[in-house]
Design a protein around this motif. Structure first.
Motif, PDB file in Angstrom:
ATOM      1  N   SER A   1       2.466  -3.249 -11.600  1.00  0.00           N
ATOM      2  CA  SER A   1       2.965  -4.575 -11.211  1.00  0.00           C
ATOM      3  C   SER A   1       2.786  -4.871  -9.724  1.00  0.00           C
ATOM      4  CB  SER A   1       4.450  -4.691 -11.569  1.00  0.00           C
ATOM      5  OG  SER A   1       5.239  -3.848 -10.730  1.00  0.00           O
ATOM      6  N   ILE A   2       2.377  -3.874  -8.940  1.00  0.00           N
ATOM      7  CA  ILE A   2       2.299  -4.051  -7.486  1.00  0.00           C
ATOM      8  C   ILE A   2       0.932  -4.615  -7.094  1.00  0.00           C
ATOM      9  CG2 ILE A   2       2.364  -2.872  -5.252  1.00  0.00           C
ATOM     10  CD1 ILE A   2       4.265  -0.865  -6.455  1.00  0.00           C
ATOM     11  N   GLN A   3       0.957  -5.650  -6.302  1.00  0.00           N
ATOM     12  CA  GLN A   3      -0.251  -6.225  -5.709  1.00  0.00           C
ATOM     13  C   GLN A   3      -0.177  -5.992  -4.199  1.00  0.00           C
ATOM     14  OE1 GLN A   3      -2.735  -7.512  -7.474  1.00  0.00           O
ATOM     15  NE2 GLN A   3      -1.610  -7.203  -9.402  1.00  0.00           N
ATOM     16  N   PRO A   4      -1.063  -5.181  -3.642  1.00  0.00           N
ATOM     17  CA  PRO A   4      -0.930  -4.800  -2.227  1.00  0.00           C
ATOM     18  C   PRO A   4      -1.073  -5.955  -1.246  1.00  0.00           C
ATOM     19  CG  PRO A   4      -3.040  -4.055  -3.117  1.00  0.00           C
ATOM     20  CD  PRO A   4      -2.234  -4.562  -4.276  1.00  0.00           C
ATOM     21  N   THR A   5      -1.666  -7.071  -1.665  1.00  0.00           N
ATOM     22  CA  THR A   5      -1.927  -8.159  -0.719  1.00  0.00           C
ATOM     23  C   THR A   5      -0.876  -9.251  -0.743  1.00  0.00           C
ATOM     24  OG1 THR A   5      -3.313  -9.262  -2.383  1.00  0.00           O
ATOM     25  CG2 THR A   5      -4.408  -7.750  -0.849  1.00  0.00           C
ATOM     26  N   VAL A   6       0.135  -9.146  -1.587  1.00  0.00           N
ATOM     27  CA  VAL A   6       1.142 -10.202  -1.700  1.00  0.00           C
ATOM     28  C   VAL A   6       2.146 -10.082  -0.566  1.00  0.00           C
ATOM     29  CG1 VAL A   6       0.858 -10.323  -4.182  1.00  0.00           C
ATOM     30  CG2 VAL A   6       2.603  -8.824  -3.208  1.00  0.00           C
ATOM     31  N   ASP A   7       3.004 -11.089  -0.461  1.00  0.00           N
ATOM     32  CA  ASP A   7       4.054 -11.057   0.555  1.00  0.00           C
ATOM     33  C   ASP A   7       5.029  -9.930   0.260  1.00  0.00           C
ATOM     34  OD1 ASP A   7       2.892 -13.256   1.708  1.00  0.00           O
ATOM     35  OD2 ASP A   7       4.198 -14.686   0.634  1.00  0.00           O
ATOM     36  N   LYS A   8       5.689  -9.454   1.311  1.00  0.00           N
ATOM     37  CA  LYS A   8       6.606  -8.331   1.136  1.00  0.00           C
ATOM     38  C   LYS A   8       7.797  -8.698   0.261  1.00  0.00           C
ATOM     39  CE  LYS A   8       9.110  -9.201   5.472  1.00  0.00           C
ATOM     40  NZ  LYS A   8       9.512  -8.600   6.782  1.00  0.00           N
ATOM     41  N   GLU A   9       8.114 -10.003   0.189  1.00  0.00           N
ATOM     42  CA  GLU A   9       9.230 -10.424  -0.666  1.00  0.00           C
ATOM     43  C   GLU A   9       8.878 -10.297  -2.142  1.00  0.00           C
ATOM     44  OE1 GLU A   9      10.223 -14.335   0.494  1.00  0.00           O
ATOM     45  OE2 GLU A   9      11.182 -13.754   2.379  1.00  0.00           O
TER      46      GLU A   9
ATOM     47  N   ASP B   1       0.825  -1.208   0.000  1.00  0.00           N
ATOM     48  CA  ASP B   1       0.000   0.000   0.000  1.00  0.00           C
ATOM     49  C   ASP B   1       0.858   1.257   0.000  1.00  0.00           C
ATOM     50  OD1 ASP B   1      -2.431  -1.331  -0.026  1.00  0.00           O
ATOM     51  OD2 ASP B   1      -2.430  -1.572   2.160  1.00  0.00           O
ATOM     52  N   THR B   2       1.932   1.237   0.791  1.00  0.00           N
ATOM     53  CA  THR B   2       2.836   2.395   0.826  1.00  0.00           C
ATOM     54  C   THR B   2       3.504   2.617  -0.520  1.00  0.00           C
ATOM     55  OG1 THR B   2       3.285   1.973   3.172  1.00  0.00           O
ATOM     56  CG2 THR B   2       4.822   3.417   1.997  1.00  0.00           C
ATOM     57  N   ALA B   3       3.928   1.514  -1.176  1.00  0.00           N
ATOM     58  CA  ALA B   3       4.582   1.627  -2.484  1.00  0.00           C
ATOM     59  C   ALA B   3       3.627   2.204  -3.523  1.00  0.00           C
ATOM     60  CB  ALA B   3       5.090   0.259  -2.925  1.00  0.00           C
ATOM     61  N   MET B   4       2.368   1.738  -3.510  1.00  0.00           N
ATOM     62  CA  MET B   4       1.402   2.247  -4.481  1.00  0.00           C
ATOM     63  C   MET B   4       1.084   3.717  -4.230  1.00  0.00           C
ATOM     64  SD  MET B   4      -1.246  -0.981  -4.769  1.00  0.00           S
ATOM     65  CE  MET B   4      -2.224  -0.187  -6.037  1.00  0.00           C
ATOM     66  N   THR B   5       0.938   4.084  -2.944  1.00  0.00           N
ATOM     67  CA  THR B   5       0.663   5.488  -2.618  1.00  0.00           C
ATOM     68  C   THR B   5       1.826   6.379  -3.043  1.00  0.00           C
ATOM     69  OG1 THR B   5      -0.675   4.801  -0.725  1.00  0.00           O
ATOM     70  CG2 THR B   5       0.101   7.084  -0.752  1.00  0.00           C
ATOM     71  N   MET B   6       3.039   5.897  -2.782  1.00  0.00           N
ATOM     72  CA  MET B   6       4.231   6.673  -3.147  1.00  0.00           C
ATOM     73  C   MET B   6       4.323   6.875  -4.658  1.00  0.00           C
ATOM     74  SD  MET B   6       6.981   8.273  -2.292  1.00  0.00           S
ATOM     75  CE  MET B   6       7.224   7.802  -0.571  1.00  0.00           C
ATOM     76  N   LEU B   7       4.152   5.812  -5.432  1.00  0.00           N
ATOM     77  CA  LEU B   7       4.254   5.931  -6.887  1.00  0.00           C
ATOM     78  C   LEU B   7       3.137   6.798  -7.457  1.00  0.00           C
ATOM     79  CD1 LEU B   7       5.252   2.285  -7.881  1.00  0.00           C
ATOM     80  CD2 LEU B   7       6.684   4.325  -7.985  1.00  0.00           C
ATOM     81  N   SER B   8       1.928   6.684  -6.911  1.00  0.00           N
ATOM     82  CA  SER B   8       0.816   7.519  -7.384  1.00  0.00           C
ATOM     83  C   SER B   8       1.107   8.997  -7.142  1.00  0.00           C
ATOM     84  CB  SER B   8      -0.482   7.118  -6.666  1.00  0.00           C
ATOM     85  OG  SER B   8      -0.809   5.773  -6.933  1.00  0.00           O
TER      86      SER B   8
END
Length: 431
Positions: free
Chosen positions: A131-139, A62-69
């Motif tokens: 390419s980001i899926q917010p529910t996947v593992d952090k790895e 979620d943080t990665a998606m918010t940052m990129l947006s």
């Protein structure tokens, strides 16, 4: 193969001046770099860094998606603001100086590269975001790719700061004149270097057959390497008729040949002439004289009334004219000490007349500009020239300037000063 290579180089030189060239190239690189990083993510680069250098990897989807947006939104706003300023620059340059300046300002590679950096970063961030899926593992989160997107955004911010600096410099008339002068000086230096030890023996082409242009546009570039290869292979000589840089209409004579050419050979020759719908100083030094002349004329118009800019323009004209006086009025292209092609160039007399006709019309009433022009003639008369007749041409234009000044200036003291200045420089002619 050699002709194809030369044509490719010539084509690249033409499209390189287009404002969309570098942005398109960098945008394409950004698109491919995003997929390259996704390939590395599938190979486990973020997983490896998460285990060894976790501080470099963002492990929350979620943080990665918010940052990129946020980065994408900010970059798009920056693009809109930046090139709103470019449009403002072009509008002011057109209205205050000359519309002829626009192609040179548009083709500024620094503005193109900055726009390309923005597009590179935007496209990269968009495809990484997909390419980001917010529910996947952090790895499985492409954390390292997100970090690269942040770094590229920081680079874009510094590019934006440089853009603000560059745009503030570009709009200053002193820098515009300097850029025009430097581009024309480099072009003239190149032409003068090719004329060293030049062989002028070229037969008369009066009875040669003319061949006509099949296209219209400004004669921008000519592939002389290919033309010489054609001349060698077919044992012919060519005389190119239009002056490079002028607008050529379809159907007018383009070149002459000392032999009759068949249809295939004519097409080969014509394919080495490149036409464009705009003019660039880098390809045609005479455009620099036109641009500086128009800046001088615009500066002396009643709506602007800026004699200081006109004087600066005359200074640059003086230096360019002194260089032009070293150049011959015709040019030839040689290989292995043999002449193959003759080029027509604008005569010094015609060039000086076109400049002075415009300046006299709008500046003859200003004694300061008249005195500055007389100083220009005095300086040019003492410069080295390739033709002794240039001195006579200078005196003729000085005489025309004095006649117009006498008819336009009512103050007798001003007329007396201009006349005395001409006498001191030995430019005075009959009253």
């Amino acid at each position: 193969m050699k002709q194809l290579y030369n044509r490719t180089i010539s084509f690249f030189n033409v499209i390189e001046s287009k404002i969309a060239f570098y942005p398109t190239l960098l945008a394409f690189l950004g698109f491919n770099f995003a997929f390259f990083m996704l390939y590395l993510e599938n190979r486990g680069i973020s997983k490896y860094l998460l285990e060894h250098v976790p501080v470099l990897v963002m492990d929350n989807g979620d943080t990665a998606m918010t940052m990129l947006s946020a980065l994408i939104s900010g970059l798009i706003s920056m693009v809109v603001f930046s090139f709103s300023m470019v449009m403002l620059l072009l509008s002011q340059a057109s209205s205050n100086f000359s519309p002829r300046l626009l192609p040179g300002l548009i083709s500024d590679k620094r503005h193109q590269v900055i726009l390309g950096i923005y597009l590179f970063t935007i496209l990269y961030c968009i495809f990484i975001l997909f390419s980001i899926q917010p529910t996947v593992d952090k790895e499985q989160i492409p954390g390292f790719s997100v970090l690269l997107g942040i770094i590229q955004t920081v680079i874009s911010i510094y590019a934006f700061i440089y853009f603000i600096h560059n745009i503030s410099q570009s709009i200053q008339i002193s820098n515009i004149l300097q850029n025009i002068f430097e581009t024309a000086r480099k072009r003239l230096d190149k032409l003068l270097s090719t004329e060293e030890n030049q062989i002028d023996e070229f037969p008369s082409s009066d009875d040669w057959k003319e061949y006509h242009s099949e296209k219209s546009g400004y004669l921008q570039n000519i592939s002389f390497t290919n033309l010489i290869d054609i001349c060698e292979a077919n044992d012919i000589l060519l005389h190119i008729l239009p002056v490079k840089g002028i607008f050529v209409l379809s159907g007018i004579p383009l070149f002459k040949a000392n032999k009759d050419l068949d249809e295939d050979l004519i097409k080969k020759v014509l394919s080495n002439f490149n036409f464009a719908r705009e003019e660039l100083v880098a390809d045609n030094y005479t455009l620099a004289f036109k641009q500086i002349t128009e800046i001088i004329v615009k500066a002396m118009s009643p709506g602007i009334n800026d004699p200081g800019t006109a004087i600066n323009g005359i200074d640059y004209l003086t230096e360019l004219l002194s260089m032009r006086m070293k150049k011959k009025d015709s040019s030839v292209i040689i290989r292995d000490e043999k002449v193959y092609i003759k080029l027509n160039t604008i005569d010094f007399e015609d060039l000086l007349y076109n400049i002075m006709a415009a300046i006299r019309t709008y500046c003859k009433h200003d004694i300061v500009i008249v005195q500055k022009l007389l100083l220009m003639f005095y300086y040019l008369e003492k410069q080295q020239s390739s033709d002794s007749s240039y001195s006579k041409i200078l005196r003729k234009e000085a005489d025309s300037l004095l006649k117009d000044a006498r008819a336009s200036i009512d103050n007798e003291e001003d007329i007396e000063k201009a006349t005395q200045l001409a006498l001191n420089f030995n430019l005075q002619t009959k009253n």
